[in-house]
Design a protein around this motif. Structure first.
Motif, PDB file in Angstrom:
ATOM      1  N   HIS A  37       0.800  -1.223   0.000  1.00 47.94           N
ATOM      2  CA  HIS A  37       0.000   0.000   0.000  1.00 47.94           C
ATOM      3  C   HIS A  37       0.837   1.279   0.000  1.00 47.94           C
ATOM      4  CE1 HIS A  37      -3.944  -1.790   0.221  1.00 47.94           C
ATOM      5  NE2 HIS A  37      -3.536  -2.586   1.189  1.00 47.94           N
ATOM      6  N   TYR A  38       2.174   1.173  -0.023  1.00 48.74           N
ATOM      7  CA  TYR A  38       2.998   2.382  -0.079  1.00 48.74           C
ATOM      8  C   TYR A  38       2.807   3.089  -1.415  1.00 48.74           C
ATOM      9  CZ  TYR A  38       5.455   1.012   4.165  1.00 48.74           C
ATOM     10  OH  TYR A  38       5.753   0.677   5.460  1.00 48.74           O
ATOM     11  N   GLY A  39       2.712   4.440  -1.367  1.00 50.92           N
ATOM     12  CA  GLY A  39       2.602   5.222  -2.591  1.00 50.92           C
ATOM     13  C   GLY A  39       1.292   5.984  -2.673  1.00 50.92           C
ATOM     14  N   GLY A  40       1.147   6.769  -3.724  1.00 50.25           N
ATOM     15  CA  GLY A  40      -0.087   7.505  -3.955  1.00 50.25           C
ATOM     16  C   GLY A  40      -0.113   8.864  -3.285  1.00 50.25           C
ATOM     17  N   THR A  41      -1.205   9.592  -3.517  1.00 45.86           N
ATOM     18  CA  THR A  41      -1.383  10.942  -2.979  1.00 45.86           C
ATOM     19  C   THR A  41      -2.608  10.992  -2.080  1.00 45.86           C
ATOM     20  OG1 THR A  41      -0.378  11.971  -4.930  1.00 45.86           O
ATOM     21  CG2 THR A  41      -1.798  13.367  -3.576  1.00 45.86           C
ATOM     22  N   MET A  42      -2.425  11.425  -0.846  1.00 48.96           N
ATOM     23  CA  MET A  42      -3.516  11.636   0.104  1.00 48.96           C
ATOM     24  C   MET A  42      -4.004  13.070  -0.075  1.00 48.96           C
ATOM     25  SD  MET A  42      -5.048   9.966   2.744  1.00 48.96           S
ATOM     26  CE  MET A  42      -3.858   8.916   3.612  1.00 48.96           C
ATOM     27  N   LYS A  43      -5.324  13.243  -0.226  1.00 50.40           N
ATOM     28  CA  LYS A  43      -5.886  14.569  -0.472  1.00 50.40           C
ATOM     29  C   LYS A  43      -6.760  15.000   0.703  1.00 50.40           C
ATOM     30  CE  LYS A  43      -5.757  14.054  -5.496  1.00 50.40           C
ATOM     31  NZ  LYS A  43      -6.526  14.122  -6.765  1.00 50.40           N
ATOM     32  N   LEU A  44      -6.341  16.087   1.360  1.00 55.73           N
ATOM     33  CA  LEU A  44      -6.994  16.604   2.555  1.00 55.73           C
ATOM     34  C   LEU A  44      -7.602  17.973   2.269  1.00 55.73           C
ATOM     35  CD1 LEU A  44      -4.054  15.848   5.038  1.00 55.73           C
ATOM     36  CD2 LEU A  44      -5.780  14.255   4.164  1.00 55.73           C
ATOM     37  N   LEU A  45      -8.659  18.311   3.003  1.00 58.70           N
ATOM     38  CA  LEU A  45      -9.339  19.594   2.826  1.00 58.70           C
ATOM     39  C   LEU A  45      -9.544  20.286   4.168  1.00 58.70           C
ATOM     40  CD1 LEU A  45     -12.194  18.490   0.370  1.00 58.70           C
ATOM     41  CD2 LEU A  45     -10.027  19.581  -0.243  1.00 58.70           C
ATOM     42  N   ALA A  46      -9.483  21.615   4.166  1.00 55.23           N
ATOM     43  CA  ALA A  46      -9.813  22.411   5.343  1.00 55.23           C
ATOM     44  C   ALA A  46     -10.357  23.756   4.884  1.00 55.23           C
ATOM     45  CB  ALA A  46      -8.593  22.620   6.235  1.00 55.23           C
ATOM     46  N   VAL A  47     -11.264  24.320   5.663  1.00 55.73           N
ATOM     47  CA  VAL A  47     -11.824  25.630   5.326  1.00 55.73           C
ATOM     48  C   VAL A  47     -10.736  26.694   5.343  1.00 55.73           C
ATOM     49  CG1 VAL A  47     -13.407  27.440   6.106  1.00 55.73           C
ATOM     50  CG2 VAL A  47     -14.148  25.049   6.099  1.00 55.73           C
ATOM     51  N   ALA A  48      -9.787  26.591   6.302  1.00 54.73           N
ATOM     52  CA  ALA A  48      -8.724  27.590   6.414  1.00 54.73           C
ATOM     53  C   ALA A  48      -7.436  26.923   6.833  1.00 54.73           C
ATOM     54  CB  ALA A  48      -9.111  28.678   7.415  1.00 54.73           C
ATOM     55  N   ALA A  49      -6.316  27.573   6.511  1.00 52.97           N
ATOM     56  CA  ALA A  49      -5.005  27.091   6.924  1.00 52.97           C
ATOM     57  C   ALA A  49      -4.822  27.304   8.427  1.00 52.97           C
ATOM     58  CB  ALA A  49      -3.916  27.819   6.130  1.00 52.97           C
ATOM     59  N   GLY A  50      -3.702  26.805   8.953  1.00 53.41           N
ATOM     60  CA  GLY A  50      -3.468  26.872  10.390  1.00 53.41           C
ATOM     61  C   GLY A  50      -2.456  27.908  10.819  1.00 53.41           C
ATOM     62  N   GLY A  51      -2.111  28.846   9.933  1.00 49.97           N
ATOM     63  CA  GLY A  51      -1.185  29.908  10.328  1.00 49.97           C
ATOM     64  C   GLY A  51       0.268  29.527  10.106  1.00 49.97           C
ATOM     65  N   THR A  52       1.151  30.007  10.980  1.00 48.54           N
ATOM     66  CA  THR A  52       2.588  29.801  10.825  1.00 48.54           C
ATOM     67  C   THR A  52       2.937  28.319  10.745  1.00 48.54           C
ATOM     68  OG1 THR A  52       4.765  30.156  11.827  1.00 48.54           O
ATOM     69  CG2 THR A  52       2.917  29.904  13.340  1.00 48.54           C
ATOM     70  N   GLN A  56       7.704  25.349  16.642  1.00 53.96           N
ATOM     71  CA  GLN A  56       7.912  25.775  18.018  1.00 53.96           C
ATOM     72  C   GLN A  56       6.968  26.905  18.414  1.00 53.96           C
ATOM     73  OE1 GLN A  56      12.206  26.500  18.380  1.00 53.96           O
ATOM     74  NE2 GLN A  56      12.440  24.404  19.112  1.00 53.96           N
ATOM     75  N   ILE A  57       6.152  27.375  17.468  1.00 51.22           N
ATOM     76  CA  ILE A  57       5.212  28.454  17.740  1.00 51.22           C
ATOM     77  C   ILE A  57       3.762  28.027  17.530  1.00 51.22           C
ATOM     78  CG2 ILE A  57       4.454  30.760  17.007  1.00 51.22           C
ATOM     79  CD1 ILE A  57       7.355  31.398  16.327  1.00 51.22           C
ATOM     80  N   ASN A  58       3.498  27.313  16.435  1.00 47.56           N
ATOM     81  CA  ASN A  58       2.122  26.928  16.111  1.00 47.56           C
ATOM     82  C   ASN A  58       1.541  26.058  17.218  1.00 47.56           C
ATOM     83  OD1 ASN A  58      -0.124  25.286  14.800  1.00 47.56           O
ATOM     84  ND2 ASN A  58       0.357  26.725  13.181  1.00 47.56           N
ATOM     85  N   TYR A  59       0.274  26.343  17.567  1.00 46.72           N
ATOM     86  CA  TYR A  59      -0.368  25.589  18.659  1.00 46.72           C
ATOM     87  C   TYR A  59      -1.769  25.166  18.227  1.00 46.72           C
ATOM     88  CZ  TYR A  59      -0.031  24.377  23.663  1.00 46.72           C
ATOM     89  OH  TYR A  59       0.090  23.722  24.863  1.00 46.72           O
ATOM     90  N   THR A  60      -1.930  24.789  16.952  1.00 49.24           N
ATOM     91  CA  THR A  60      -3.226  24.354  16.456  1.00 49.24           C
ATOM     92  C   THR A  60      -3.158  22.900  16.016  1.00 49.24           C
ATOM     93  OG1 THR A  60      -2.756  25.037  14.170  1.00 49.24           O
ATOM     94  CG2 THR A  60      -3.757  26.681  15.630  1.00 49.24           C
ATOM     95  N   ALA A  61      -4.251  22.177  16.238  1.00 45.95           N
ATOM     96  CA  ALA A  61      -4.276  20.755  15.913  1.00 45.95           C
ATOM     97  C   ALA A  61      -4.178  20.497  14.422  1.00 45.95           C
ATOM     98  CB  ALA A  61      -5.552  20.113  16.465  1.00 45.95           C
ATOM     99  N   ILE A  62      -4.604  21.455  13.603  1.00 51.20           N
ATOM    100  CA  ILE A  62      -4.563  21.237  12.157  1.00 51.20           C
ATOM    101  C   ILE A  62      -3.143  20.969  11.682  1.00 51.20           C
ATOM    102  CG2 ILE A  62      -4.450  23.723  11.656  1.00 51.20           C
ATOM    103  CD1 ILE A  62      -6.074  23.175   9.116  1.00 51.20           C
ATOM    104  N   TYR A  63      -2.151  21.619  12.304  1.00 53.58           N
ATOM    105  CA  TYR A  63      -0.767  21.360  11.911  1.00 53.58           C
ATOM    106  C   TYR A  63      -0.060  20.388  12.858  1.00 53.58           C
ATOM    107  CZ  TYR A  63      -1.103  24.936   8.294  1.00 53.58           C
ATOM    108  OH  TYR A  63      -1.467  25.650   7.188  1.00 53.58           O
ATOM    109  N   TRP A  64      -0.512  20.297  14.111  1.00 53.56           N
ATOM    110  CA  TRP A  64       0.090  19.311  15.001  1.00 53.56           C
ATOM    111  C   TRP A  64      -0.143  17.897  14.480  1.00 53.56           C
ATOM    112  CZ3 TRP A  64       1.024  19.820  20.858  1.00 53.56           C
ATOM    113  CH2 TRP A  64       1.700  21.015  21.120  1.00 53.56           C
TER     114      TRP A  64
END
Length: 560
Positions: A37-52, A56-64
């Motif tokens: 199953h290795y390979g391919g492209t995973m496609k994710l969606l979000a209404v907005a980005a998560g900032g920086t 060491q600064i970002n504190y949002t789950a979208i990027y964690w």
């Protein structure tokens, strides 16, 4: 961490019983791993980005959720689903540290041959510089998590000149790093396992890197980032798997995260096979439909989380205790639960520590019949407190992000505030900056919508991080104590409870429960509800695993 994720539709009805039942049983265990199953492209969606992008600064789950596959610390949380996901395992260190000096000295032996994405090998100098950088960039947890390192007090007072002298040293010849604490800390390995303790190249600038990716050691690297369009992750060419528990190779070759659009459009894209997952919650009206027509594509998991409305204790009207208490009495938590999708997906909450979390005790003061649980709003009590406070008629602005759901919750709170006699309005701002905006005191935010999801399973991660004096930084975008409360007595009790946890965790948890109760007496926030996580995935996704720390382990899944 902040989830920055609101109920997806301002609808105040519950799911039908059959639909809720279908949802609650939709969770499926991970499949056996398969090299094919290795390979391919995973496609994710979000209404907005998560900032920086800066880990060491970002504190949002979208990027964690992403950082676990981009960066590494000395130790990390095990990258598996289920209960074992809270286990700390060695990462850039060969083994868990040798702990000496009565629990105050941690010595780590670094793995050999681990490289950053730019080809540079990791050295003790990178580790020392990374811990200094935590303070230099004013990381949101610099005081709350790492303030116990020797020399941290000087770094907190003079961030630019931070050396952590006496607190951290590296021995290049031996390949070791030693960290000295002022006092034993039962949670220290947890704190070293979160993304704020990511090890970065020593030459990384001591400032927020914003939209510029920093080279990491993980299985993936960021190829491109436009917060108004897309984030793309590809395999790190310098990565070789050293520990499947700490940093697995990952299945997809490419992960594309597209920003913009609506929650409704994201659902349609997933159901049509054009995307694989959406960060934002599925609209409540679609959940009722999907729980019967596509139950095999829904995954439900419990969360240690708390949705709340921080009240700025340093600005009118909420610098008045009675005004803060009034709003706590007036909010209909059942209405908010219904908006989120009903009792199968959320429950009313009256405390800071969520149910079934260490230190939690059932109690509810701000309700019609005070006791162990929330019953109904008490508008008579609320209106009386507003009259006594002398704040009636004052202007109040509720700050939300620009998603339909956030505006819906903000509008609900505006209605409640208006019913209490305030001149209330809603201000909506872009979701990718809302979290930093509501933290900065310069923006004079009176009340906002926020969420908190555990970084690790300890009461201090809610109480001390959200309401401790060390996490309130006026004028900073990284002031996670959004309420701005600093009660010296409670702060001292929290530090004592953390120290007690080293020798007597049970007694410490009892003290944390009292601290929780005493903070709620000061009402620095309105608890709203505690949620469950609901993921809608495409039929292409296999090997779904949910971690209590990282939530969906994106790279552990494959796409067919």
């Amino acid at each position: 961490m902040n989830r920055n994720r609101m109920p997806a539709a301002p609808r105040w009805q519950m799911l039908a019983g059959a639909a809720a039942l279908a949802l609650s049983t939709a969770f499926q265990p991970a499949l056996a791993q398969d090299d094919a199953h290795y390979g391919g492209t995973m496609k994710l969606l979000a209404v907005a980005a998560g900032g920086t992008l800066d880990p060491q600064i970002n504190y949002t789950a979208i990027y964690w959720e992403l950082y676990g596959f981009l960066y590494d610390g000395l130790v990390t949380f095990k990258k598996v689903g289920g209960a074992d996901s809270a286990e700390v395992v060695p990462d850039l260190a060969e083994a868990l540290p040798e702990v000496t000096n009565d629990g105050k000295t941690y010595t780590f032996k670094l793995r050999k041959g681990v490289k950053f994405a730019n080809g540079k090998e990791v050295t003790p100098d990178d580790v020392v510089a990374s811990f200094q950088r935590i303070f230099k960039v004013l990381s949101p947890t610099s005081g709350g998590f790492y303030g116990g390192i020797v020399g941290a007090d000087k770094c907190l007072a003079d961030a630019a000149g931070c050396t952590l002298e006496g607190g951290i040293t590296g021995d290049a010849a031996a390949g070791t790093v030693t960290i000295n604490l002022v006092a034993p800390d039962a949670e220290f390995l947890y704190k070293l396992s979160v993304p704020h303790a990511s090890i970065l190249p020593a030459e990384t600038a001591a400032s927020d890197m914003g939209n510029t990716p920093i080279p990491g050691t993980g299985a993936y690297m960021i190829e491109s980032y436009d917060p108004n369009a897309q984030l793309v992750m590809v395999r790190n060419p310098n990565f070789a798997e050293w520990s499947k528990d700490a940093q697995p190779k990952g299945y997809p070759d490419r992960i594309e995260y597209t920003f913009g659009g609506t929650e409704e459009a994201a659902v349609n894209a997933i159901m049509n096979g054009q995307a694989d997952w959406m960060y934002d919650p599925t609209p409540a009206d679609r959940l009722a439909e999907l729980s019967t027509t596509a139950a095999d594509q829904l995954r439900v998991a419990p969360l240690a989380a708390w949705w709340y409305a921080p009240l700025n204790v340093n600005l009118a009207p909420f610098d008045n205790l009675k005004a803060r208490q009034a709003l706590n009495y007036a909010v209909d938590r059942n209405a908010l639960v219904s908006a989120f999708g009903g009792p199968a997906l959320a429950q009313p909450v009256c405390t800071i520590l969520p149910p079934d979390f260490p230190g939690h005790e059932d109690f509810c003061e701000y309700t019609l019949d005070p006791g162990t649980e929330w019953t109904a709003p008490d508008m008579d009590k609320a209106r009386a407190l507003v009259e006594e406070s002398g704040t009636k008629g004052q202007k109040v602005t509720v700050v939300t992000d620009d998603s339909a759901s956030s505006r819906g919750v903000g509008t609900y709170l505006q209605t409640v505030l208006s019913d209490l006699g305030y001149d209330a309005s809603v201000q909506t701002i872009s979701g990718d900056i809302q979290f930093t905006y509501i933290q900065n005191t310069n923006n004079k935010v009176q009340i906002s919508i926020s969420q908190w999801y555990q970084d690790y399973p300890a009461p201090s991660n809610f109480l001390n991080v959200l309401f401790g004096c060390d996490t309130f930084h006026p004028g900073s975008d990284s002031s996670i104590n959004i309420s701005g409360i600093c009660d010296k007595d409670l702060d001292a009790r929290m530090k004592a409870a953390m120290a007690l946890g080293v020798t007597d965790p049970e007694a410490a948890n009892k003290e944390w429960a009292k601290i929780d109760h005493d903070f709620m007496a000061l009402a620095p926030a309105v608890p709203l509800f505690t949620p469950k996580d609901v993921d809608l995935i495409s039929k292409r996704v296999g090997n779904y695993e949910f971690s209590s720390q990282y939530h969906w382990l994106i790279a552990n899944s494959w796409v067919q």
